[in-house]
Design a protein around this motif. Structure first.
Motif, PDB file in Angstrom:
ATOM      1  N   GLY A   1      -3.438   2.418  -8.149  1.00  0.00           N
ATOM      2  CA  GLY A   1      -2.254   1.642  -8.492  1.00  0.00           C
ATOM      3  C   GLY A   1      -2.077   0.378  -7.675  1.00  0.00           C
ATOM      4  O   GLY A   1      -1.151  -0.389  -7.898  1.00  0.00           O
TER       5      GLY A   1
ATOM      6  N   HIS B   1     -12.545  12.981  -4.249  1.00  0.00           N
ATOM      7  CA  HIS B   1     -11.152  12.582  -4.045  1.00  0.00           C
ATOM      8  C   HIS B   1     -10.538  13.276  -2.822  1.00  0.00           C
ATOM      9  O   HIS B   1     -10.566  14.496  -2.710  1.00  0.00           O
ATOM     10  CB  HIS B   1     -10.321  12.908  -5.292  1.00  0.00           C
TER      11      HIS B   1
ATOM     12  N   ASP C   1      -3.186   5.835  -2.392  1.00  0.00           N
ATOM     13  CA  ASP C   1      -3.184   5.393  -3.787  1.00  0.00           C
ATOM     14  C   ASP C   1      -4.262   4.311  -3.937  1.00  0.00           C
ATOM     15  O   ASP C   1      -4.114   3.205  -3.433  1.00  0.00           O
ATOM     16  CB  ASP C   1      -1.804   4.826  -4.148  1.00  0.00           C
ATOM     17  N   ARG C   2      -5.369   4.660  -4.607  1.00  0.00           N
ATOM     18  CA  ARG C   2      -6.483   3.725  -4.735  1.00  0.00           C
ATOM     19  C   ARG C   2      -6.551   3.116  -6.126  1.00  0.00           C
ATOM     20  O   ARG C   2      -7.379   2.260  -6.393  1.00  0.00           O
ATOM     21  CB  ARG C   2      -7.809   4.421  -4.426  1.00  0.00           C
TER      22      ARG C   2
ATOM     23  N   ARG D   1       0.845  -1.198   0.000  1.00  0.00           N
ATOM     24  CA  ARG D   1       0.000   0.000   0.000  1.00  0.00           C
ATOM     25  C   ARG D   1       0.876   1.241   0.000  1.00  0.00           C
ATOM     26  O   ARG D   1       1.954   1.257   0.564  1.00  0.00           O
ATOM     27  CB  ARG D   1      -0.917  -0.006   1.224  1.00  0.00           C
ATOM     28  N   ARG D   2       0.419   2.303  -0.676  1.00  0.00           N
ATOM     29  CA  ARG D   2       1.226   3.518  -0.714  1.00  0.00           C
ATOM     30  C   ARG D   2       0.357   4.746  -0.868  1.00  0.00           C
ATOM     31  O   ARG D   2      -0.861   4.676  -0.989  1.00  0.00           O
ATOM     32  CB  ARG D   2       2.259   3.455  -1.835  1.00  0.00           C
TER      33      ARG D   2
ATOM     34  N   ASP E   1      -0.236   8.706  -2.782  1.00  0.00           N
ATOM     35  CA  ASP E   1       0.023   9.524  -3.962  1.00  0.00           C
ATOM     36  C   ASP E   1       0.754  10.800  -3.548  1.00  0.00           C
ATOM     37  O   ASP E   1       0.911  11.089  -2.364  1.00  0.00           O
ATOM     38  CB  ASP E   1      -1.303   9.890  -4.643  1.00  0.00           C
TER      39      ASP E   1
END
Ligand code: FAD
Lengths: 259, 319
Positions: free
Chosen positions: A29, A90, A26-27, A17-18, A20
């Motif tokens: 990638g 977002h 990041d949802r 998990r990461r 942006d």
């Protein structure tokens, strides 16, 4: 009886998990799925509906791929789905998410119980059910490990820190359930096929009458200054027990002044 | 200096350690005011004053204890409106977390959960550090709207004494009819283990599926070290240990000086509850178990051999 179950699409916890560049999760990638803790909510909703001749409407707020979370819930047996999707969402925080959920629940209307998981597996704040109850102005019964429903009221067991509590409230209400409550079912082949024919509605913020300036990253009531990957823990010493492993462990603990 | 509200966590006046931590943090941000809900102030006063409470707000009404969360949230929101504090610090219990959530909505304030550190930023306002994604990332954040409402994890700071003025003020709370909607009809106190409280303990010894259901070796090591006992979900789901001892994403989060994982593989959901421990030790018979990626010291071996030997050695050394 009408039951709305709120579910979230989250990045897979077992993947990398990461974040942006704008410090949001990041949802896109990372592979996503229905938050495992929401499976317990869907299961409980289905069980309550089965016992009380009810219908289950699944509600999700999130980007396009969040439709997967709704679909999985339909495959498990929910009757219909509502997906609130809007670019303006977002970066929304829990405060904004609870606002959107509340407006969507109102628009679905005529509900008896709104069921949520105890927390998401990504943000893990565990506050949305309470915020949702606050906004809807209905009772909250949260962190339920066991639930019974009879005409008009809900009784739940809650394993609090210092005591086990029994809580009672009348409907309509918001219920959140823990992973102790049931064993979520896997979608059956029939469920998977049947889900394709179930109604899914897509709503925008405008459909809910929510102003774009109340949601999203710019409207968040807190700001993230920095996000840093935690440096990997430096690899420690691992010994293989050859008959003295316990003493070696004691040596280490003594060295570190734990004894 | 600005006022910082601290919601006190106590059981009939026995103040929990997290409250002394919150008061210590509050002193670094401004003047701490303890918000004491329920009965038992006579037992609590000394601790609250010792750790720096300048003001103690007393909120006592049956409504606050017969009903969960909602009346407390109303009362705290009223106090926030009246005192206009610079921040509100709340312990990370399920109930306090939800009180914080509702106060945030009621007062139009930003909420930060699970802070592991809170410090004064450049403008004097609180800046928080959180550990997210099972400890994989560290996030710094602050609240930009309303009164910062911050839920703080246990063991975030070492509590330090520094006496406060301890001026007491009884606050009349107006609880709405709607807040009395979910009633606690029964409360069964949990039997105490006699060991330290899991979330507060300096040392935690946990057992998992690898114990095979027999926690006696885990408990013996815990007692030799003066530690709390924890369990993995696999052990809890098997009915070997009560859920209230579960460490991880859906159990307790612990942040002890030392965490000993025995017969635990180290799944991401378990890590989420223990990865911020200062020192991590594991005993596991599988050298490939992911828990070994985290350890400062590990023993590849059968816990049925390793734990009793370590326990015996520790007892011997302690004399
Ligand atoms: C939504 C969700 C939430 C979850 N929440 C939590 C949570 O809060 N806490 C939690 O712990 N888990 C949680 N889990 C479960 C988690 O994914 C793992 O399944 C669980 O942690 C495994 O427990 P374990 O390590 O005891 O068992 P296992 O993974 O089966 O590991 C047992 C270990 O014991 C070792 N072993 C066996 N025999 C011996 C022996 N004689 N001596 C030494 N070692 C031995 C084995 O080598 C193995 O590594 C959650 C899962 C999900 C999906």
């Amino acid at each position: 009886m009408k039951i709305v179950v709120c579910v979230k699409h989250v990045p897979d916890a077992t993947a990398q998990r990461r974040f942006d560049a704008d410090h949001t999760v990041d949802r896109a990638g990372v592979d996503g799925l229905l938050s495992e803790l929401d499976e317990y909510a869907v299961e409980e909703a289905l069980q309550i509906a089965a016992a009380h001749d009810g219908e289950v409407v699944v509600l999700t707020v999130g980007p396009d791929q969040a439709a997967d979370a709704a679909r999985k819930s339909l495959q498990m047996g929910a009757d219909s789905a509502v997906h609130v999707v809007d670019e303006q969402l977002h970066g929304s925080d829990a405060i904004a998410t609870s606002l959107v959920l509340a407006e969507a629940v109102r628009k679905i209307g005529d509900y008896d119980i709104v069921v949520c998981g105890m927390a998401s597996t990504d943000g893990a704040m565990g506050v949305v059910p309470a915020m949702l109850a606050e906004r809807l102005g209905v009772p909250q019964v949260t962190f339920a490990a066991e639930v019974s429903v009879d005409s008009g009221s809900v009784t739940a067991r809650r394993d609090a820190d210092l005591a086990t509590e029994t809580i009672e409230a009348s409907m309509p209400l918001v219920l959140s359930v823990t992973d102790q409550i049931n064993e979520p079912r896997y979608p059956s082949f029939k469920g998977i096929m049947g889900a394709k024919k179930k109604p899914v509605q897509t709503w925008s913020l405008a459909d809910l009458g929510v102003d774009a300036d109340q949601v999203g990253l710019a409207a968040a009531w807190s700001v993230v200054h920095s996000v840093a990957a935690r440096p990997p823990r430096s690899q420690g010493v691992v010994v293989t027990d050859d008959g003295a492993g316990g003493r070696q462990l004691a040596d280490y603990l003594a060295e570190q002044k734990f004894i | 200096m600005s006022e910082i509200l601290v919601l006190v966590d106590h059981a009939d006046g026995a103040v929990r350690k997290t409250t002394t931590e919150l008061l210590t943090i509050a002193r670094s941000l401004g003047e701490p005011s303890a918000v004491f809900v329920g009965a038992g102030i006579d037992a609590a006063r000394e601790t609250l004053v010792a750790y720096g409470a300048d003001t103690i707000y007393l909120l006592d009404s049956a409504d606050l204890t017969d009903y969960l969360v909602v009346p407390q949230a109303e009362a705290l929101a009223q106090l926030v409106d009246r005192a206009a504090p610079a921040a509100v610090l709340v312990p990370s219990t399920p109930e306090a977390r939800e009180v914080a959530a509702r106060v945030a909505v009621k007062t139009g304030s930003g909420l930060i959960t699970d802070a592991v550190d809170v410090r004064a930023g450049a403008d004097g306002g609180p800046v928080t550090t959180q550990s997210v994604f099972a400890g994989g990332y560290t996030v710094e954040a602050s609240v930009t709207r309303g009164t910062p409402i911050i839920v703080v994890k246990p063991n975030s700071v070492t509590p330090e004494q520094s006496p406060g003025a301890g001026v007491e003020e009884t606050v009349e709370v107006a609880v709405s009819e709607a807040a009395r909607s979910a009633r606690v009809v029964k409360r069964e106190p949990r039997t105490k283990s006699g060991r330290p409280e899991l979330t507060e303990a300096a040392i935690v010894v946990s057992g998992g599926r690898g114990t095979g259901g027999d926690f006696s070796d885990v408990e013996a090591l815990a007692d030799a070290l003066g530690a709390a006992v924890g369990a993995s979900r696999a052990a809890v789901d098997s009915g070997w240990y009560p859920h209230s001892y579960q460490v991880g994403q859906t159990g307790k989060t612990v942040s002890p000086q030392l965490y000993v994982a025995s017969g635990i593989s180290g799944a991401i959901q378990h890590r989420a509850g223990m990865q911020t421990a200062k020192t991590i030790v594991a005993v596991n018979k599988d050298a490939e178990a992911p828990i070994f990626e985290l350890v400062d010291f590990g023993v590849v071996g059968d816990l049925k051999q390793v734990l009793p030997q370590a326990t015996e050695e520790i007892i011997k050394r302690k004399g």
